[in-house]
Motif scaffolding. Sequence first.
Motif: not given
Length: 150
Positions: A6, A100-101, A125, A129, A132-133, A135-137, A140
Amino acid sequence: MSSQPYYLKGSPINVRFNSVIGWLARHGVSLMGSAEMSVRGRKSGQMQRIPVNPHTYKGVQFLVSARGHSQWVRNMRVAGGGELRVGRKVRTFTAVEVPDEEKPAILRTYLEKWGWEVNQYFNGVTAKSTDEEIVAAAPDHPVFRITVEG
């Protein structure tokens, strides 16, 4: 789904705004903590300058790439550090990319402070948010933990 990481390129207005913010930081004016970052280009070897919003979370400083896997991110991964400037004050730093985590709490607090400026790059986001949103972003938006030297 794209295989490319991204990255949201800045519009001409964004580019102009960033150049003004960078100029101000270079001349000693920091807007809400903004600074001009210099990082060595991985191809050119020349110092590349970009305005950034250093973000402090739990007493640790971070740089967040709101636009995604940008050129400065790619350069930072190779260089491992750079300089932050506000006027004559130049701080050299080292940088380590955050997995990421570990990003969600950093990203949420970053969006709380800087959302007015960067929400447009987070595809809907925001600081409000769901976990979960965010974490998903996270994949990127690269985040670097920075340690200022001296």
